[in-house]
Design an enzyme around this catalytic site. Sequence first.
Site, mmCIF file in Angstrom:
data_model
loop_
_atom_site.group_PDB
_atom_site.id
_atom_site.type_symbol
_atom_site.label_atom_id
_atom_site.label_comp_id
_atom_site.label_asym_id
_atom_site.label_seq_id
_atom_site.Cartn_x
_atom_site.Cartn_y
_atom_site.Cartn_z
ATOM 1 N N LYS A 1 7.650 55.143 56.955
ATOM 2 C CA LYS A 1 9.264 55.463 56.758
ATOM 3 C C LYS A 1 9.067 56.433 55.404
ATOM 4 O O LYS A 1 8.566 56.155 54.341
ATOM 5 C CB LYS A 1 9.951 54.275 56.210
ATOM 6 N N THR B 1 21.105 50.848 48.748
ATOM 7 C CA THR B 1 19.984 50.856 49.681
ATOM 8 C C THR B 1 19.009 49.566 49.530
ATOM 9 O O THR B 1 18.101 49.542 50.476
ATOM 10 C CB THR B 1 19.130 52.107 49.178
ATOM 11 N N GLY C 1 17.600 46.544 50.723
ATOM 12 C CA GLY C 1 17.610 45.710 51.913
ATOM 13 C C GLY C 1 17.235 46.539 53.089
ATOM 14 O O GLY C 1 17.490 46.245 54.102
ATOM 15 N N THR C 2 17.266 47.995 52.837
ATOM 16 C CA THR C 2 17.188 48.871 54.050
ATOM 17 C C THR C 2 15.845 48.578 54.697
ATOM 18 O O THR C 2 16.177 48.601 56.252
ATOM 19 C CB THR C 2 17.329 50.511 53.689
ATOM 20 N N GLY C 3 14.764 48.127 54.142
ATOM 21 C CA GLY C 3 13.430 48.151 54.844
ATOM 22 C C GLY C 3 13.632 46.854 55.721
ATOM 23 O O GLY C 3 13.192 46.802 56.912
ATOM 24 N N CYS C 4 14.072 45.758 55.118
ATOM 25 C CA CYS C 4 14.255 44.475 55.946
ATOM 26 C C CYS C 4 15.103 44.555 57.099
ATOM 27 O O CYS C 4 14.904 44.247 58.264
ATOM 28 C CB CYS C 4 14.799 43.329 55.187
#
Length: 518
Positions: free
Chosen positions: A197, A230, A232-235
Site C-alpha cells: 500500500k 485516516t 484505521g484505513t489499513g485494518c
Amino acid sequence: MQEDKAAMREDEASMTNDFSKLKVPHVLTVAGSDSGAGAGIQADLKACAARGVYCSTVITAVTAQNTVGVQGVNIVPEEFVAEQLKSVLSDMRVDVVKTGMLPSIGIVKVLLESLKEFPVRALVVDPVMVSTSGDVLAGPSILTGLREELLPLADIVTPNLKEAAALLGGKQLETVADMRSAAKLIHNMGPRNVLVKGGDLPASVDAIDIFFDGDDFYELRSSRIETRNTHGTGCTLASCIAAELAKGSPVLLAVKVAKCFVETALDYSKDIVIGNGPQGPFDHLLRLKNNAHNCYRHGVFNPSDLFLYAVTDSGMNKRWGRSIMDAVKAAIEGGATIVQLREKDAETRDFLEAAKACLAICRSNGVPLLINDRIDVALACDADGMHVGQSDMPARVVRTLLGPEKIIGVSCKTPEQAQRAWIDGANYIGCGGVYSTNTKANNPTVGLDGLKTVCLASKLPVVAIGGIGVSNACSVMEIGVPNLKGVAVVSALFDRECVLTETQKLHAVLTEATSIVR
Ligand SMILES: Cc1ncc(COP(=O)(O)OP(=O)(O)O)c(N)n1
Ligand SMILES: Cc1nc(C(=O)O)sc1CCOP(=O)(O)O
Ligand SMILES: [Mg+2]
C-alpha cells in the site's frame, strides 16, 4: 400445475434442510482492540458490517488509544488467545481469518496451531507493526514468525510502506518501482498475493497500491483524499478484502472493492471531527457526516416549515441561466422555509451532485431539503426526506426505506388519498392543483373548495400547490383551515428573473395573509 406445486414444495423442503443455503459469510478477525474504535477489532467489525458480512473477534491485545496516539498496550495471555480461537473456530464455520495486531511470537504460534486444527478458506494477513501515530504495536521479535510461518499460509498480505520495509529487513521504499520489487520479494516468502500500500508514498497525487499475484503486477490507483481522518484505513482495507473473499470473490476483485470502499468512506467523512489529536477515525457506515453538520434537526418535522415551500424546476433555472444551487440559495435568502428538488430531466449523476451541494446550503440555513420522486438520490445524499405522488413509490415503502426520521410528503387530491397518506406514515400532504398550472401537464384542479375538503379530512398538515403566486396566495390561505400550513410554488419563484425578490414578495404576502387568518 400439480407438478409445479410438488417441485416448489421440494424446493422449500430442501431449503429448510440445507443449512448451506442460509449460511452467512463469516470473517474472524484476530487483532487488537482500539479503545478509540478507529482501528483494530472495532474497525474490523464496522468494515465487515458495512460489507454485509458476519465478523467474530479474537482479541490479542487491549490498547488504550485515541486520536493522539497509543497510551498503553496490554497483551492478552497467549493461552487465552488460544481459548478464544478455539471457541470461535470449533463452532462457527469461519470462511476467512484476517489478522491484525499479533503482539508476540507466542500469539503467532498459537494462531498457527489453531489454523492447522481448524483450516479456513482464506487467510488475510495485515502485518500491523506500527500504528498510524507511529507507536510500535508489534516488535521485531514477531518478524521471523510472520515471515517464515504465517506468510506462507496467507492468501494475501497487505503491508504499507513501513511494514514492507520491516518485512524486508529495513530497506526504505520511496518509489513505485521500490514497491514493485518489495511486492516480489515478499511474494517469495510464500503468500499467494501481495498488496503493497503506497498511501504514504511521498509526492504522489493518487494513492497507488501495487498488487502482485506471482505473475502479474497491477497498479491500483484511487484518489488521495485530503483528510485527517485516516486512522484505521489499513485494518479496514484488510477486513473489506476478507469480507469480499468470504462472499466468494476472487482476490484481485476483493482488493478493488475494498479500495473503493475505503476511498468512499474517507471522502464521505473527510470533514467529521472526532477527538482532538492529529489522526481521527472515519465513518464506515457513511452516516455521521450529515448529522454532524446538520442544523436541521432529524426526526422533528415542524409543520410550520411548509409555510413557503420552494419546489425547483431545472428547465426554468436553465432558461434563466442559473444553477440549481444559486436558485436554492436565493429562495432561502428570500424566506423559503423548505426546499424540494424536482429535477425531472436531470441526469442521475448531475442530480446527485446538485442534491449534495443544495443539501449543504440547506443544512447551513436550517432549512429541510426534500427530493421529488427519486429515492435513490434521496438515500445517496441523505436528504431530509422525499415528496411522492400517487403514481410514485408508495409512501409506506418510502417510509420503510428512509426510516422513521425522514420527512415524507404525499400529493393528494381526495380525502381518501389523504387518509391513506396518514396510514402510510407520511408527515404532510401536498394538495392541488389548486389552480391550473403550466408547470405540470394534464394536472386536474381541485380549486379552493377541493383544497378545503381535503384539508378537513386530513389528519396531516397540508401545503397547497398548483398555480399559486403573489396574486392569489392570500386567497388560498384565507380558506382558514388550521392544518393548511402554507403554499408550495414552482414558477412564481423560479420562472422569474430574480428568485430572491419573488420569494421575498411571496413571503410578505403569506405573512400578511396568515396574520389576518390568525
Ligand atoms: C409539495 C408538493 N405537492 C405535490 C407535488 C406533486 O407531486 P407528484 O404528484 O408526484 O407530481 P410530480 O411533482 O412528481 O410531477 C409536489 N411535487 N410537491
Ligand atoms: C408539481 C406540482 N404538483 C401539483 C399537484 O397538483 O400536485 S401542481 C404542480 C406544479 C406547481 O407548479 P406551479 O407553482 O408553477 O404552478
Ligand atoms: Mg412524483
